[in-house]
Design a protein around this motif. Sequence first.
Motif, PDB file in Angstrom:
ATOM      1  N   GLU A  41      62.904 -26.820  -6.198  1.00 16.52           N
ATOM      2  CA  GLU A  41      62.406 -27.865  -7.085  1.00 16.52           C
ATOM      3  C   GLU A  41      61.192 -28.597  -6.505  1.00 16.52           C
ATOM      4  O   GLU A  41      60.429 -29.199  -7.252  1.00 16.52           O
ATOM      5  CB  GLU A  41      63.527 -28.860  -7.409  1.00 16.52           C
ATOM      6  CG  GLU A  41      64.593 -28.230  -8.295  1.00 16.52           C
ATOM      7  CD  GLU A  41      65.669 -29.192  -8.733  1.00 16.52           C
ATOM      8  OE1 GLU A  41      65.626 -30.387  -8.361  1.00 16.52           O
ATOM      9  OE2 GLU A  41      66.572 -28.758  -9.465  1.00 16.52           O
ATOM     10  N   ALA A  42      61.015 -28.517  -5.195  1.00 17.16           N
ATOM     11  CA  ALA A  42      59.832 -29.124  -4.568  1.00 17.16           C
ATOM     12  C   ALA A  42      58.660 -28.147  -4.556  1.00 17.16           C
ATOM     13  O   ALA A  42      57.528 -28.529  -4.265  1.00 17.16           O
ATOM     14  CB  ALA A  42      60.169 -29.557  -3.146  1.00 17.16           C
ATOM     15  N   GLY A  43      58.938 -26.890  -4.843  1.00 23.89           N
ATOM     16  CA  GLY A  43      57.892 -25.879  -4.869  1.00 23.89           C
ATOM     17  C   GLY A  43      57.586 -25.259  -3.520  1.00 23.89           C
ATOM     18  O   GLY A  43      56.618 -24.511  -3.397  1.00 23.89           O
ATOM     19  N   THR A  44      58.414 -25.532  -2.517  1.00 21.94           N
ATOM     20  CA  THR A  44      58.173 -24.946  -1.197  1.00 21.94           C
ATOM     21  C   THR A  44      58.796 -23.566  -1.062  1.00 21.94           C
ATOM     22  O   THR A  44      58.454 -22.830  -0.139  1.00 21.94           O
ATOM     23  CB  THR A  44      58.703 -25.870  -0.075  1.00 21.94           C
ATOM     24  OG1 THR A  44      60.096 -26.107  -0.283  1.00 21.94           O
ATOM     25  CG2 THR A  44      57.935 -27.195  -0.077  1.00 21.94           C
ATOM     26  N   GLN A  45      59.714 -23.222  -1.956  1.00 15.91           N
ATOM     27  CA  GLN A  45      60.289 -21.880  -2.034  1.00 15.91           C
ATOM     28  C   GLN A  45      60.367 -21.511  -3.511  1.00 15.91           C
ATOM     29  O   GLN A  45      60.444 -22.375  -4.376  1.00 15.91           O
ATOM     30  CB  GLN A  45      61.719 -21.850  -1.474  1.00 15.91           C
ATOM     31  CG  GLN A  45      61.884 -22.033  -0.001  1.00 15.91           C
ATOM     32  CD  GLN A  45      63.367 -21.981   0.377  1.00 15.91           C
ATOM     33  OE1 GLN A  45      64.183 -21.377  -0.301  1.00 15.91           O
ATOM     34  NE2 GLN A  45      63.698 -22.632   1.478  1.00 15.91           N
ATOM     35  N   GLU A  46      60.350 -20.213  -3.763  1.00 12.40           N
ATOM     36  CA  GLU A  46      60.507 -19.761  -5.145  1.00 12.40           C
ATOM     37  C   GLU A  46      61.982 -19.502  -5.415  1.00 12.40           C
ATOM     38  O   GLU A  46      62.681 -18.894  -4.593  1.00 12.40           O
ATOM     39  CB  GLU A  46      59.699 -18.485  -5.374  1.00 12.40           C
ATOM     40  CG  GLU A  46      59.592 -18.144  -6.838  1.00 12.40           C
ATOM     41  CD  GLU A  46      58.601 -17.033  -7.107  1.00 12.40           C
ATOM     42  OE1 GLU A  46      58.917 -16.170  -7.942  1.00 12.40           O
ATOM     43  OE2 GLU A  46      57.532 -17.038  -6.478  1.00 12.40           O
ATOM     44  N   ALA A  47      62.453 -19.974  -6.544  1.00 16.47           N
ATOM     45  CA  ALA A  47      63.844 -19.747  -6.928  1.00 16.47           C
ATOM     46  C   ALA A  47      64.050 -18.262  -7.219  1.00 16.47           C
ATOM     47  O   ALA A  47      63.183 -17.612  -7.814  1.00 16.47           O
ATOM     48  CB  ALA A  47      64.196 -20.571  -8.157  1.00 16.47           C
ATOM     49  N   PRO A  48      65.198 -17.719  -6.817  1.00 10.05           N
ATOM     50  CA  PRO A  48      65.477 -16.307  -7.095  1.00 10.05           C
ATOM     51  C   PRO A  48      65.468 -16.024  -8.602  1.00 10.05           C
ATOM     52  O   PRO A  48      65.991 -16.817  -9.390  1.00 10.05           O
ATOM     53  CB  PRO A  48      66.875 -16.092  -6.519  1.00 10.05           C
ATOM     54  CG  PRO A  48      67.141 -17.253  -5.621  1.00 10.05           C
ATOM     55  CD  PRO A  48      66.291 -18.377  -6.105  1.00 10.05           C
TER      56      PRO A  48
END
Length: 163
Positions: A41-48
């Motif tokens: 949700e912070a955009g530091t990782q992409e959700a699967p």
Amino acid sequence: MSKNTGLNAIEMQYLRLSLGLTTEQVANLSAASNEDVLAWEAGTQEAPVPLQKKLLDIDDIIEMQVLNTTDGIEELFKKEPKRRLAFVVYPTQALYTQYNPEFLSSLPLTELYNTAAWRIKKECKLLLEVDVSLVALDAEAYKAYRADTGASESRAKWAATQL
């Protein structure tokens, strides 16, 4: 043709919020950690992608329930005009699981069922001008009602007596 890149961080957050889920519940649905959800949700990782699809599918299931229920209510009111209804919502996961085993595969959490009820309430008010009240299930009161009126009485009829 553009390549579908999936949901961005803000879309993930607002989808979760529109479903009425906490970050912990999304983590449990995805077998990830709460920190992972916060990172998505912070955009530091992409959700699967499978989780994105699962959440979008749940949203679609809820929308289909809203459409089917409001269509059914509209048909009912053509025969029997009323303007007040009561829907049961479930205050705990245990009560939801006990009374709605048929929904667990499509709406595994009580919050998802209750989100569907909330959306149905809003749709009925806006489109059908029907006042829908959401009533939390009190299992003991419901059991007493069934004992007094006969075992075939529905939770919706019980909820109507609670207004």
